[in-house]
Design a protein around this motif. Structure first.
Motif, PDB file in Angstrom:
ATOM      1  N   VAL A   1       8.335   8.482  12.997  1.00 35.18           N
ATOM      2  CA  VAL A   1       8.654   8.056  11.857  1.00 35.18           C
ATOM      3  C   VAL A   1       8.381   9.216  11.169  1.00 35.18           C
ATOM      4  N   TYR A   2       9.186   9.541  10.160  1.00 31.88           N
ATOM      5  CA  TYR A   2       9.008  10.672   9.129  1.00 31.88           C
ATOM      6  C   TYR A   2       8.337  10.198   7.856  1.00 31.88           C
ATOM      7  N   SER A   3       7.306  10.994   7.689  1.00 30.25           N
ATOM      8  CA  SER A   3       6.211  10.702   6.639  1.00 30.25           C
ATOM      9  C   SER A   3       6.737  11.590   5.653  1.00 30.25           C
ATOM     10  N   ASN A   4       7.069  11.189   4.325  1.00 35.79           N
ATOM     11  CA  ASN A   4       7.303  12.313   3.275  1.00 35.79           C
ATOM     12  C   ASN A   4       6.165  12.864   2.694  1.00 35.79           C
ATOM     13  N   THR A   5       4.895  11.863   2.883  1.00 37.12           N
ATOM     14  CA  THR A   5       3.761  12.413   2.337  1.00 37.12           C
ATOM     15  C   THR A   5       3.227  13.556   3.050  1.00 37.12           C
ATOM     16  N   LEU A   6       3.150  13.516   4.293  1.00 37.80           N
ATOM     17  CA  LEU A   6       2.830  14.596   5.280  1.00 37.80           C
ATOM     18  C   LEU A   6       3.913  15.675   5.550  1.00 37.80           C
ATOM     19  N   ASP A   7       4.978  15.298   5.235  1.00 38.48           N
ATOM     20  CA  ASP A   7       6.250  16.216   5.719  1.00 38.48           C
ATOM     21  C   ASP A   7       6.178  16.575   7.307  1.00 38.48           C
ATOM     22  N   LYS A   8       6.222  15.411   7.823  1.00 40.60           N
ATOM     23  CA  LYS A   8       6.565  15.708   9.328  1.00 40.60           C
ATOM     24  C   LYS A   8       6.634  14.217  10.155  1.00 40.60           C
ATOM     25  N   TRP A   9       7.097  14.570  11.354  1.00 40.30           N
ATOM     26  CA  TRP A   9       7.250  13.254  12.173  1.00 40.30           C
ATOM     27  C   TRP A   9       5.749  12.791  12.596  1.00 40.30           C
TER      28      TRP A   9
ATOM     29  N   GLY B   1       0.761  -1.176   0.046  1.00 38.44           N
ATOM     30  CA  GLY B   1      -0.010  -0.025  -0.008  1.00 38.44           C
ATOM     31  C   GLY B   1       0.790   1.106   0.013  1.00 38.44           C
ATOM     32  N   ASP B   2       0.153   2.512   0.164  1.00 43.86           N
ATOM     33  CA  ASP B   2       0.853   3.629   0.083  1.00 43.86           C
ATOM     34  C   ASP B   2       1.734   3.740   1.703  1.00 43.86           C
ATOM     35  N   GLU B   3       2.671   4.905   1.664  1.00 43.19           N
ATOM     36  CA  GLU B   3       3.627   5.052   2.635  1.00 43.19           C
ATOM     37  C   GLU B   3       2.636   4.900   4.202  1.00 43.19           C
ATOM     38  N   ILE B   4       1.783   5.504   4.426  1.00 37.62           N
ATOM     39  CA  ILE B   4       1.044   5.450   5.851  1.00 37.62           C
ATOM     40  C   ILE B   4       0.608   4.147   6.021  1.00 37.62           C
ATOM     41  N   SER B   5       0.015   3.614   5.196  1.00 39.03           N
ATOM     42  CA  SER B   5      -0.379   2.161   5.537  1.00 39.03           C
ATOM     43  C   SER B   5       0.671   1.285   5.877  1.00 39.03           C
ATOM     44  N   LYS B   6       1.887   1.426   5.232  1.00 40.91           N
ATOM     45  CA  LYS B   6       3.133   0.657   5.651  1.00 40.91           C
ATOM     46  C   LYS B   6       3.540   0.933   6.791  1.00 40.91           C
ATOM     47  N   ILE B   7       3.405   2.357   7.234  1.00 45.04           N
ATOM     48  CA  ILE B   7       3.943   2.723   8.565  1.00 45.04           C
ATOM     49  C   ILE B   7       3.219   2.016   9.653  1.00 45.04           C
ATOM     50  N   LYS B   8       1.682   2.225   9.571  1.00 49.86           N
ATOM     51  CA  LYS B   8       0.791   1.610  10.571  1.00 49.86           C
ATOM     52  C   LYS B   8       0.839   0.039  10.363  1.00 49.86           C
TER      53      LYS B   8
ATOM     54  N   LYS C   1     -10.206  15.627  12.486  1.00 52.07           N
ATOM     55  CA  LYS C   1     -10.404  15.394  10.939  1.00 52.07           C
ATOM     56  C   LYS C   1      -9.755  13.913  10.667  1.00 52.07           C
ATOM     57  N   GLY C   2      -9.215  13.154  11.345  1.00 50.02           N
ATOM     58  CA  GLY C   2      -8.453  12.160  11.128  1.00 50.02           C
ATOM     59  C   GLY C   2      -7.046  12.387  10.751  1.00 50.02           C
ATOM     60  N   ASN C   3      -6.616  13.474  10.768  1.00 49.50           N
ATOM     61  CA  ASN C   3      -5.185  13.417  10.205  1.00 49.50           C
ATOM     62  C   ASN C   3      -4.242  13.089  11.223  1.00 49.50           C
ATOM     63  N   LEU C   4      -3.116  12.319  10.794  1.00 47.08           N
ATOM     64  CA  LEU C   4      -1.990  11.689  11.921  1.00 47.08           C
ATOM     65  C   LEU C   4      -1.278  12.885  12.206  1.00 47.08           C
ATOM     66  N   LEU C   5      -0.989  12.812  13.476  1.00 45.48           N
ATOM     67  CA  LEU C   5      -0.199  13.948  14.310  1.00 45.48           C
ATOM     68  C   LEU C   5       1.221  13.755  14.493  1.00 45.48           C
ATOM     69  N   SER C   6       1.944  14.703  14.689  1.00 45.10           N
ATOM     70  CA  SER C   6       3.321  14.438  15.388  1.00 45.10           C
ATOM     71  C   SER C   6       3.293  14.747  16.932  1.00 45.10           C
TER      72      SER C   6
ATOM     73  N   SER D   1      13.165  18.348   9.253  1.00 46.49           N
ATOM     74  CA  SER D   1      13.005  17.253   8.302  1.00 46.49           C
ATOM     75  C   SER D   1      14.428  16.725   8.239  1.00 46.49           C
ATOM     76  N   PRO D   2      14.497  15.304   8.310  1.00 44.12           N
ATOM     77  CA  PRO D   2      15.797  14.531   8.019  1.00 44.12           C
ATOM     78  C   PRO D   2      16.482  14.780   6.493  1.00 44.12           C
ATOM     79  N   TYR D   3      15.538  15.348   5.639  1.00 37.88           N
ATOM     80  CA  TYR D   3      15.972  15.436   4.145  1.00 37.88           C
ATOM     81  C   TYR D   3      16.362  16.830   3.886  1.00 37.88           C
ATOM     82  N   LYS D   4      16.409  17.881   4.909  1.00 38.03           N
ATOM     83  CA  LYS D   4      16.880  19.168   4.671  1.00 38.03           C
ATOM     84  C   LYS D   4      18.269  19.363   5.188  1.00 38.03           C
TER      85      LYS D   4
END
Length: 398
Positions: free
Chosen positions: A275-283, A190-197, A298-303, A395-398
């Motif tokens: 865990v850093y989400s590139n999709t959401l651009d946050k930890w 699946g997508d990035e978030i589903s893999k994280i979960k 709204k069901g948005n995952l939070l840091s 971000s670990p990518y910046k």
């Protein structure tokens, strides 16, 4: 009154009362567990008998050195708190408040329980009791303590602090972790978030939590898994977070384990992951002990940063419906977020390096540096603290 007392779990036998010269913390706790707790549990409605039992315990301990008594403070917290309840229900206000103050003196901190305990209703209009509750709030109302905490300062210097680093997923040890557990199959397609979960749920379902367990010498995902299966045991939250951290890293996610600490050490702390989400651009907040992540309305995952800020502002946060402890206890917002994690979000501590076998001692190996995000003006330690939130969660990518 707390009808089921905190009982010390001790692994040896004891009979009778020790001679004065033989008293130590273990013998005091065993005496309390053997001679006091059963009487109180069996006769919890008989206030006179309960008071007599507690007074006998206190009399027995009169000659015990203070240094010993401090090691078994829970006995005296139970004693004085429940004496306060009994005295209150017998309408002896002065004695009730005296005992309540003693309970706080020994370390009682459950402000929420004291607020709603009907056994104390007869003393709530007492000015001395009200002042005691104000003092208790300063150490035991964790939402209040968090709301009072200073903010962060993104202008704070970070020149003396090491950068956060993450092991490459192609490192041979992480490749071994990926293959050993067949993480590609576990993460799914699946997508990035589903893999994280999916990886979060797998660690939660594979290793049970046991906060009292000892930490093995080798602290990597494979070793932890194998010792748990061999000994049919669990591990504490720190070890669960180590395991999930390596699984995320092995799958190419940037990940850290985070020690969440209270303002003052009370009972325990807690270790989770980000865990850093590139999709959401946050930890993202992920907790393998509870199979928990946190969302807004709204069901948005939070840091962690977002959850902490929302708790400070009393804004809506919720955990996922299937969050639980060992498939036995549901994870509820009022306990997990409003109480437990509110307590443990004052200081946030991360290792500067995130990789395989991070906390296994190997001679000659560089040890991690633990950097703490601290409220402005309240450093966790003098050397490795910062109040620069933007840097800490960059971000670990910046």
């Amino acid at each position: 009154m707390k009808k089921f007392l905190w009982i010390a779990f001790l692994s040896f036998c004891f009979s009778g009362v020790a001679a004065e010269s033989d008293w130590n913390a273990d013998s005091v706790q065993v005496y309390f567990s053997r001679s006091v707790t059963p009487v109180v549990q069996k006769n919890w409605k008989d206030h006179k008998l309960i008071l007599k039992t507690y007074r006998q315990f206190l009399k027995t301990c009169e000659s015990v050195p203070d240094s010993v008594l401090k090691q078994c403070s829970w006995c005296f917290i139970d004693t004085y708190y429940n004496m306060a309840c009994c005295e209150s229900m017998m309408k002896r206000k002065k004695a009730a408040v005296d005992a309540f103050e003693k309970a706080i003196q020994y370390g009682y901190y459950d402000y929420a329980h004291a607020q709603k305990d009907t056994d104390l209703d007869n003393v709530r209009d007492d000015k001395r009791f009200q002042k005691a509750m104000e003092r208790l709030r300063e150490v035991g109302d964790f939402g209040y303590i968090l709301r009072k905490s200073p903010g962060y300062d993104d202008a704070a210097s970070i020149d003396s602090l090491p950068a956060f680093t993450y092991m490459d997923p192609n490192d041979r040890d992480l490749v071994r972790v990926r293959r050993y557990f067949n993480l590609d199959s576990i993460a799914g397609a699946g997508d990035e978030i589903s893999k994280i979960k999916n990886l979060l749920a797998w660690v939660h379902n594979t290793i049970r939590h046991d906060g009292s367990s000892y930490n093995p010498e080798e602290k990597n995902a494979i070793a932890l898994y194998e010792i748990c299966k061999k000994e049919d045991r669990g591990v504490n939250c720190r070890m669960m977070a180590q395991m999930l951290n390596e699984c995320y890293l092995a799958m190419g996610f940037k990940s850290r384990y985070v020690t969440c600490l209270p303002k003052s050490y009370i009972n325990d702390c807690h270790v989770i992951n980000v865990v850093y989400s590139n999709t959401l651009d946050k930890w993202l907040w992920v907790d393998p002990t509870w199979n928990a992540y946190v969302m807004d309305d709204k069901g948005n995952l939070l840091s962690i940063s977002e959850v902490r800020d929302r708790l400070k502002k009393s804004e809506f946060v919720t955990v996922n419906e299937d969050a639980n402890w060992n498939h036995k206890t549901p994870c509820t917002n009022d306990y997990y977020l409003d109480y437990y994690m509110s307590k443990n979000l004052y200081y946030l501590q991360c290792s500067d390096c995130s990789g395989f076998n991070n906390e296994t001692y190997v001679e000659g190996k560089r040890r991690p540096v633990y950097i703490t995000l601290s409220p402005t003006g309240e450093p966790y330690d003098k050397r490795w603290s910062t109040s620069n939130e933007s840097w800490f969660w960059a971000s670990p990518y910046k």
